[in-house]
Design a protein around this motif. Structure first.
Motif, PDB file in Angstrom:
ATOM      1  N   PRO A  24       0.833  -1.219   0.000  1.00 43.51           N
ATOM      2  CA  PRO A  24       0.000   0.000   0.000  1.00 43.51           C
ATOM      3  C   PRO A  24       0.859   1.257   0.000  1.00 43.51           C
ATOM      4  N   LEU A  25       0.303   2.330  -0.459  1.00 43.31           N
ATOM      5  CA  LEU A  25       1.011   3.604  -0.522  1.00 43.31           C
ATOM      6  C   LEU A  25       1.338   4.080   0.887  1.00 43.31           C
ATOM      7  N   ASP A  26       2.623   4.377   1.140  1.00 42.65           N
ATOM      8  CA  ASP A  26       3.019   4.783   2.487  1.00 42.65           C
ATOM      9  C   ASP A  26       3.031   6.291   2.693  1.00 42.65           C
ATOM     10  N   LEU A  27       2.370   7.019   1.814  1.00 46.70           N
ATOM     11  CA  LEU A  27       2.140   8.453   2.006  1.00 46.70           C
ATOM     12  C   LEU A  27       0.648   8.656   2.259  1.00 46.70           C
ATOM     13  N   VAL A  28       0.312   9.523   3.195  1.00 49.25           N
ATOM     14  CA  VAL A  28      -1.098   9.838   3.440  1.00 49.25           C
ATOM     15  C   VAL A  28      -1.458  11.077   2.629  1.00 49.25           C
ATOM     16  N   LEU A  29      -2.454  10.943   1.774  1.00 51.27           N
ATOM     17  CA  LEU A  29      -2.820  12.023   0.856  1.00 51.27           C
ATOM     18  C   LEU A  29      -4.187  12.597   1.199  1.00 51.27           C
ATOM     19  N   ASP A  30      -4.339  13.885   0.881  1.00 52.58           N
ATOM     20  CA  ASP A  30      -5.629  14.560   1.005  1.00 52.58           C
ATOM     21  C   ASP A  30      -6.196  14.719  -0.397  1.00 52.58           C
ATOM     22  N   TYR A  31      -7.358  14.105  -0.638  1.00 51.91           N
ATOM     23  CA  TYR A  31      -7.943  14.110  -1.972  1.00 51.91           C
ATOM     24  C   TYR A  31      -8.948  15.257  -2.090  1.00 51.91           C
ATOM     25  N   ASP A  32      -8.424  16.454  -2.212  1.00 57.06           N
ATOM     26  CA  ASP A  32      -9.272  17.629  -2.404  1.00 57.06           C
ATOM     27  C   ASP A  32      -9.656  17.716  -3.883  1.00 57.06           C
ATOM     28  N   PRO A  33     -10.869  18.187  -4.199  1.00 60.56           N
ATOM     29  CA  PRO A  33     -11.265  18.290  -5.617  1.00 60.56           C
ATOM     30  C   PRO A  33     -10.317  19.147  -6.451  1.00 60.56           C
ATOM     31  N   LYS A  34      -9.632  20.090  -5.808  1.00 60.44           N
ATOM     32  CA  LYS A  34      -8.749  20.984  -6.554  1.00 60.44           C
ATOM     33  C   LYS A  34      -7.318  20.474  -6.652  1.00 60.44           C
ATOM     34  N   LYS A  35      -6.899  19.608  -5.696  1.00 61.45           N
ATOM     35  CA  LYS A  35      -5.532  19.087  -5.717  1.00 61.45           C
ATOM     36  C   LYS A  35      -5.424  17.890  -4.782  1.00 61.45           C
TER      37      LYS A  35
END
Length: 219
Positions: free
Chosen positions: A35-46
């Motif tokens: 699994p991806l070991d970075l935590v991402l924020d999936y905002d509609p703009k970025k």
């Protein structure tokens, strides 16, 4: 010689002009396993990193490409959803490219408003009366140069480190401001500067400085 940007702050602390002249685009590309070991924020703009860092990819960096395909907001160029793509094990290993985010206008306005009180504090902390405040602020990767006029307007130039004679450049920018902004009958003080002639002359000045050096500025 690299000049990253020019900012003009009004006497009341508002950002009235900014120019991104030569801002480097810092990108980091890496192949990840599931699994991806970075935590991402999936905002509609970025899509941005909010936790963990790896190989130059830091918190705040924005996802710009997946397997070489550009990311537009929360979707890939072919219309696929980025979050769905990165949460599916079958898509791994996957190559992700991250970039340092470009500052928005609102962020620049906020930073200008923060610099204003810092400048005032520096003036008050000085053991000498009538201190000019912050003239140079040097970091590892850039140097901030500031010139304040008698009316309180501040001219700020961000450059690479180790440059001399920046006071001459600042005063030349001030001359352009006096000639092409203050003499413009349609310009109101304290308002954002929207003057095409000033923009063009400033671009010409910065180009000349980067090519021939500060000491060769036209008198």
């Amino acid at each position: 010689m690299i000049i990253f940007g020019v900012y003009i702050v009004s006497k009341s602390g508002g950002l009235i002009f900014n120019l991104d002249n030569n801002v480097p685009r810092i990108e980091h590309e890496k192949t990840f396993t599931y699994p991806l070991d970075l935590v991402l924020d999936y905002d509609p703009k970025k899509v941005s990193v909010v936790f963990n860092r790896k190989d130059g990819i830091n918190i705040g960096h924005v996802l710009v490409a997946v397997n070489g395909m550009p990311v537009n907001g929360g979707t890939l160029e072919d219309g696929r959803d980025v979050k769905t793509t990165l949460e599916s094990a079958e898509n791994f290993p996957i190559n992700l490219k991250f970039s340092r985010p470009k500052m928005t206008t609102n962020e620049k306005i906020f930073l200008a408003s923060m610099f204003y009180p810092l400048f005032a504090i520096a003036s008050q902390l000085s053991p000498e009366p009538k201190s000019s405040g912050i003239e140079i602020l040097e970091a590892d990767t850039f140097t901030l140069h500031c010139f304040q006029t008698l009316t309180g307007v501040k001219f700020i130039v961000i450059s690479e480190t180790g440059l001399n004679g920046m006071d001459l450049l600042l005063r030349k920018v001030y001359e352009l401001y006096s000639d092409y902004v203050l003499k413009n009958p349609f310009y109101s003080l304290e308002m954002p500067i929207r003057c095409e002639l000033f923009d063009n002359k400033l671009q010409e000045l910065l180009s000349q400085v980067e090519k021939t050096g500060i000491n060769n500025i036209d008198k």
